[in-house]
Write an enzyme that holds these catalytic residues in place. Sequence first.
Site: not given
Length: 373
Positions: A155-157, A334
């Site tokens: 995901a965003c990481s 990300s």
Amino acid sequence: MYQPAITGTGVFTPQQVITNEELVVAFNAYADLENDRNADAIAAGTMDAIPHSDTDFIFKASGIRQRHVIDKTGVLDPHVMHPLLRQRADDEPSLMCEMALDACHKALARAGVDADEIDLVICAASNMERAYPAVAVEIQQELGAGGFAFDMNVACSSATFGIQAAADMIRAGSVRKAIVVNPEICSAHLEWRDRDCHFIFGDVATATVLERSDDATGAWFEVLSTRCATQFSNNIRNNNGFLRRSRPDGLNDRRDMQFMQNGRKVFKEVLPLVSAHMLGHLSQEGINQSALRRLWLHQANKTMNDFIGKKVLGRTPEPGEQPNILQDYANTSSAGSIIAFSKYSDDFAPGDLGMICSFGAGYSVGSVLVRRH
Ligand code: COA
């Protein structure tokens, strides 16, 4: 063991922009249409009317003024309310691949590296256009890179986890030059008909070239260390997946097939997690917070970033110490922290220290401690 270095970054920014004003006009027209269509049920009290969205709320709650998207016509058509993205034929490049190539070519040019010198491509993003073959392998071929390639999703990481994977392989000697690319078509998994979140995301692609510091030329950053951590939570979730056809209650209109979040809980739970992670990373490295010249944070929400900046630096960040780009790009999953790094790192002097940090669904948090060579 070899010392990994970040030697170039690149950003692909889609040309089309949706301002908060345009977004709210479209959303409110959609709400009016739906409320007219359901007027009887609303009058009978069996259905709630859809409330209007509001530009002041959006800016105050998020710090976002506009977002770049691949297609705005569909998003802004109250009868459509999603981007109109043509499904690619099997014999043409995927949309993610096209965006990725633009960012990769810019990053390679900045690093002074030829594509055929790359021996690892990681496509790290929060959603993939297809299950397989890996989008990364397609990017590898279109770039003319060698070695191997794979997709990953945190995901965003995804960007920082991808950087850790590439940096560790460079350190161990299994690859020599890597590119981590983050093509994020967030507009395709955002529910534009939900006013609680319709303002949150935008589209972009970023790329980061990593190589042995022995090979690095030009302006580059040593990757001193990386730290990744995860902790399960349902508060940011998207149920789209290969079992999606198993429910009989509609294929395309299930709310849970798009981004969903419990925003307040995310806000409350992720802040301490991220601040503690970054401070823990610094202390494991024996580095005092006062030694950091800049934080390049995941771009989710301005209040959140301001809070993390204050916690990690131990004081309110001075202008430039924690640059935000989300007013122009919104949350680009990300890619956010890499956009900030790419745009705000040229002024670093040799020896300056900074930390890239991304966080999001999972929960997940990844940090990369860098020093300008
Ligand atoms: N326009 C006008 N009002 C709106 C609105 C909109 N677009 N969206 C929500 N509201 C209303 C809500 O219905 C609510 O009304 P109520 O008080 O009458 O119930 C009120 O505004 C406050 O809503 P709430 O969702 O509690 O707002 P918030 O101040 O918590 O901000 C977020 C919402 C999503 C911006 C905030 O929770 C946040 O940033 N969370 C973390 C987001 C994040 O980082 N996610 C990670 C994704 S990777």
